[in-house]
Design an enzyme around this catalytic site. Structure first.
Site, PDB file in Angstrom:
ATOM      1  N   ASP A  13      49.390  48.704  44.813  1.00  0.00           N
ATOM      2  CA  ASP A  13      50.378  49.675  44.342  1.00  0.00           C
ATOM      3  C   ASP A  13      49.629  50.996  44.223  1.00  0.00           C
ATOM      4  O   ASP A  13      48.587  51.171  44.870  1.00  0.00           O
ATOM      5  CB  ASP A  13      50.987  49.220  42.998  1.00  0.00           C
ATOM      6  CG  ASP A  13      52.271  49.978  42.639  1.00  0.00           C
ATOM      7  OD1 ASP A  13      52.172  50.966  41.915  1.00  0.00           O
ATOM      8  OD2 ASP A  13      53.351  49.583  43.101  1.00  0.00           O
ATOM      9  N   LYS A  23      54.257  42.117  37.833  1.00  0.00           N
ATOM     10  CA  LYS A  23      53.569  43.388  38.073  1.00  0.00           C
ATOM     11  C   LYS A  23      52.354  43.452  37.170  1.00  0.00           C
ATOM     12  O   LYS A  23      52.310  42.800  36.106  1.00  0.00           O
ATOM     13  CB  LYS A  23      54.495  44.566  37.772  1.00  0.00           C
ATOM     14  CG  LYS A  23      54.174  45.820  38.561  1.00  0.00           C
ATOM     15  CD  LYS A  23      54.626  45.728  40.010  1.00  0.00           C
ATOM     16  CE  LYS A  23      54.383  47.043  40.738  1.00  0.00           C
ATOM     17  NZ  LYS A  23      54.902  47.006  42.118  1.00  0.00           N
TER      18      LYS A  23
END
Length: 449
Positions: free
Chosen positions: A162, A122
């Protein structure tokens, strides 16, 4: 196990979100460790909670007035035991190393559940794209990629979007990567259809959440048709969760953003949802604007001093938290159960605090944790990677069918794993155990690396 958690807290005391994610997973995999003593000998817990690589870098960029700004960039490459690192980039002022580590840790097990060969990672930045011009966002993305490009690649680390990173940002990031590397590869997912993107990718997380909810309902001989649903958020996930609920015959009563939420007792139909998409996707406005066109709806402004979230006080059958982490506390959870909610399916990552999860599990409602329920997004990202490798595009119906099958498979995997360890119906335990065992076995196969 307690020693491991204590050591993590002592080493990084400020990383509360990461501590929360680790504690939740380790508590539920305790039976696995008791059944497999070799896992302890091989220190798999110590290895799985420590990122393989953490990148943090400065991102200097210039606004339209010529003022230089400096933001902080992150990429946490958590675990590559089952494939290249895979996970989104988040651009939001709240981004910190703790949040990125928690998201990367969750991503490892989420990706494992998809059955696709993807590790977990991430990244992101504390840059806020809201209110910035396209030119400013482009300059920031180019500066961000000028550092990140050294550490990613189609067989190494494949970022995606995201919060705060949509099609516009992915385009700017990809363009800079292509220029710097002088190659056209599937290094980012969530791309435009014209240059390597996949059909269903924007819809995948929201659609997948609803497919997972439908599978949970089916275990009780029920379905979404006629159900009143509460949805938080108003971004990509919330929009397409709402769209799929409507297609399956349910009614959506709420949507929200950081400024507050709207409650429409008449239900948010397709026409109203299209207006929300116009507000959020085109005008980049606030959800309160919904009430200007539909005055029968009620807007409630966010109050940070409240100890509860009023969105969750409305009577309903199902809830789909799709905004951000820890948006539901124990009080909210108890209120939801008392007001008739018997299904909670998470579109966001870790939107329920541990105390709220305890309420859901104790009350034996249908509770789909994010790492299982919202895995549809990364699953279709994996399908996009496959299409890029083959230099082709699958039709919409084929991608949607593959997504449905993946969500069915994830649901069955969670059910089977929870039953194997005597916790039938506990989707939290099932998701954590299944994802954990798959990753750990791959790690052990590959030796001490």
């Amino acid at each position: 196990m307690e020693q491991i958690v204590s050591r993590i807290v002592q080493r990084d005391p400020e990383q509360k979100e990461f501590h929360q994610a680790v504690h939740e997973v380790l508590e539920t995999v305790r039976p696995v460790l008791e059944r497999n003593p070799e896992f302890r000998k091989q220190a798999v817990l110590e290895r799985v909670v420590e990122p393989e690589r953490v990148l943090m870098f400065r991102v200097p960029w210039m606004d339209d007035q010529g003022q230089v700004h400096v933001n902080r960039g992150f990429r946490v490459e958590m675990n590559s035991a089952i494939g290249p690192y895979k996970g989104g980039l988040r651009f939001h002022p709240s981004v910190s190393l703790s949040i990125i580590k928690f998201l990367a840790f969750e991503q490892v097990f989420k990706n494992s559940l998809t059955t696709l060969h993807m590790g977990g990672g991430k990244g992101g930045s504390d840059f806020d794209p809201k209110g910035r011009s396209d030119a400013e966002v482009m300059r920031f993305c180019q500066a961000f990629m000028a550092e990140l490009f050294r550490h990613i690649g189609p067989n190494t680390d494949v970022p995606a979007g995201d919060i705060g990173v949509g099609g516009r940002e992915i385009g700017y990031l990809f363009g800079m990567y292509k220029k710097l590397r002088n190659e056209f590869t599937g290094v980012l997912t969530g791309k435009s259809l014209a240059w390597g993107g996949s059909l269903i990718r924007p819809e995948a997380t929201g659609y997948g959440v609803v497919y997972f909810a439908a599978e949970m309902l089916a275990t009780r001989g029920d379905r979404l048709e006629g159900k009143n649903c509460l949805v938080s958020g108003s971004g990509n996930v919330a929009q397409f969760t709402t769209e799929k609920i409507l297609e399956m015959g349910g009614r959506v009563l709420t949507l929200s953003d950081s400024s507050g939420y709207i409650f429409d007792e008449e239900g948010i139909d397709h026409e109203k949802l299209n207006h929300v998409k116009e507000i959020k996707n085109i005008r980049r406005g606030r959800i309160r604007e919904y009430c200007q066109r539909y005055p029968a709806a009620v807007y409630v402004e966010a109050d940070p001093d409240l100890e509860y979230n009023p969105l969750w006080t409305h009577r309903a059958d199902c809830a789909f938290p799709s905004a951000t982490q820890n948006e539901i506390n124990a009080r909210d959870a108890q209120t939801m159960v008392e007001n008739g909610v018997f299904l909670v399916c998470e579109g966001a990552n870790m939107p329920s605090a541990p105390s709220a999860v305890e309420v859901f599990v104790e009350q034996k409602i249908l509770y789909g944790p994010g790492k299982a329920a919202n895995a549809g997004g990364v699953a279709v990202s994996g399908l996009e990677m496959a299409q890029n490798s083959m230099r082709l595009n699958w039709p919409r119906a084929e991608v949607d069918e593959r997504l449905q099958q993946i969500m069915k498979c994830i649901h069955k995997t969670c059910v089977d794993a929870s039953a194997e360890y005597g916790m039938e119906g506990n989707y939290v335990a099932g998701a954590n155990i299944a994802g954990f065992v798959n990753v750990v076995n791959a790690m052990l196969d590959q030796g001490l690396v």
